[in-house]
Design a protein around this motif. Sequence first.
Motif, mmCIF file in Angstrom:
data_model
loop_
_atom_site.group_PDB
_atom_site.id
_atom_site.type_symbol
_atom_site.label_atom_id
_atom_site.label_comp_id
_atom_site.label_asym_id
_atom_site.label_seq_id
_atom_site.Cartn_x
_atom_site.Cartn_y
_atom_site.Cartn_z
ATOM 1 N N LYS A 17 -39.323 -62.528 14.266
ATOM 2 C CA LYS A 17 -38.334 -63.805 14.628
ATOM 3 C C LYS A 17 -37.174 -63.283 14.125
ATOM 4 O O LYS A 17 -36.743 -62.967 13.056
ATOM 5 C CB LYS A 17 -38.712 -65.201 14.310
ATOM 6 C CG LYS A 17 -40.002 -65.575 14.616
ATOM 7 C CD LYS A 17 -40.185 -67.170 14.380
ATOM 8 C CE LYS A 17 -41.417 -67.624 14.755
ATOM 9 N NZ LYS A 17 -41.842 -69.109 14.181
ATOM 10 N N SER A 40 -34.222 -64.901 13.970
ATOM 11 C CA SER A 40 -33.573 -66.076 13.065
ATOM 12 C C SER A 40 -34.384 -65.962 11.765
ATOM 13 O O SER A 40 -33.583 -66.246 10.534
ATOM 14 C CB SER A 40 -33.844 -67.566 13.641
ATOM 15 O OG SER A 40 -35.524 -67.544 13.883
ATOM 16 N N ASP A 41 -35.607 -65.732 11.398
ATOM 17 C CA ASP A 41 -36.278 -65.722 10.279
ATOM 18 C C ASP A 41 -35.577 -64.472 9.614
ATOM 19 O O ASP A 41 -35.238 -64.181 8.204
ATOM 20 C CB ASP A 41 -37.746 -65.533 10.316
ATOM 21 C CG ASP A 41 -38.402 -66.753 10.321
ATOM 22 O OD1 ASP A 41 -37.600 -67.930 10.588
ATOM 23 O OD2 ASP A 41 -39.528 -67.042 10.432
ATOM 24 N N SER A 70 -32.622 -62.863 9.851
ATOM 25 C CA SER A 70 -31.409 -63.220 9.388
ATOM 26 C C SER A 70 -31.363 -64.040 8.343
ATOM 27 O O SER A 70 -30.463 -63.609 7.464
ATOM 28 C CB SER A 70 -30.587 -63.798 10.687
ATOM 29 O OG SER A 70 -29.205 -64.068 10.382
ATOM 30 N N ALA A 71 -32.066 -64.994 8.324
ATOM 31 C CA ALA A 71 -32.149 -65.952 7.080
ATOM 32 C C ALA A 71 -32.476 -65.122 5.989
ATOM 33 O O ALA A 71 -31.899 -65.423 4.669
ATOM 34 C CB ALA A 71 -32.859 -67.298 7.387
#
Length: 443
Positions: free
Chosen positions: A132, A134-135, A137-138
Amino acid sequence: MISQFELSSYQRAVRTLLINPLITESHPDARALPLVRRWADELRDELSRLFGYRLELSATTARLVRVLDRIDGTQRARTATDRLFDRRRYAYLVLTLAALGRGGAQLSLTELADTVAADAGRIDGLGLSTEKPSDRSAFVDAVAWLEARGALRLADGSARRWVDDPNAGEALYDIDRDVVFSVYRPSRVLQHIPSVTSLLKVSTAGSRDTRRQEVGQRARRALVERPVVYFAESDTDVANVLRNGRAVDDVERLTGCTVERRAEGVALLDPSGSFSDRRFPGTGTVAQTALLLIGEIADRLESPDAPEPARMSPPSGRALAAEVDAGLPRAGIFENLADVGETAEASDFEGLECPLLETGWLTASMSRLVERYGSAFAAQWRADPPRLLGAALDLLADLRMVARVEGGVLALPLLARYRNVVFEVRKRKAEPTLFDLLEGTPE
């Protein structure tokens, strides 16, 4: 005794350490650690005596172990692009620290992500999937936060390429174990803590001199930790020290800043702008909008139909503490060794009456500001006035210029300090149109 000739250097070391409790060979810059080391003995003595803080030095770090008197939601971690950390990023940061504590001298980003993902998968509602974006990037935001402080040093590769495509990109990091162990220093053993309020300073019974010293330390801590200290939200002893005691003079001498005294409270002012994690007035659309909004509020308060004052509610850390406590792993708490802790509320609240600016008026004012100055705003903010209003009010609330309440905000006294600020709005350069491009195309 520090000579007048060397005082400015010493004050710079104090400001650097108070604004950066963790100093490494690279954070906040290469000059900071040698400066703190030069004044280590004096800093250790004065910060302990005046604030109750503890200074620890290692081969590559200087760590100021501070004392908390209340729950504070304003001093939050930020990404490299100045975005606030959310719960997921905080969780990844803590799990990354745990993984680094078990690691060797070097670690690849993929190996680190796999270790953190395994731990995150055992936490309900968290997880980390490298599939993912988003994961990824976080997770890299948490890694970059540690890299900025010197806990990790990039030896090869690119984290950004890994975020874009973990199959094509990779990064290799050297681990500085001194920094890793210095980043996370809880004041109590976490397995003994049933609530985050247990991390707060607990007043101890003692002699009259001991109690007087504790009150003085709490007053000085409030002055350097908060943008402004309102007497109405401080207990009687702290308020009296800040009104009449020598504590304020101690902070001025130590930091080189100036304390501004008003009927409602006191604020530590630094004209250089270096003694703050949030400089104001500042650059950027949100900071500029907040300043414009202050002007609108000031005009509203001076108009014939100014809003009636409302009583400010007592400050409470219960809601924030409850939110943090909701994530505590209850299975790991040793109940028989648990500290009860204490609440984060003032013991004697005198009350403060402040004008109420209603949500409808704030929304209308933001619409006028966007219409008048929108050409100077960044496009993403100009297109979303409600989000811009929320961000500007969040900034003013963090700086204790307004207080969010149901139905609007209360205008706090510090806001009046900036009501006559003169500013110049510069229009952004217009984006080239298709016709502009065609005009410049050779035949």
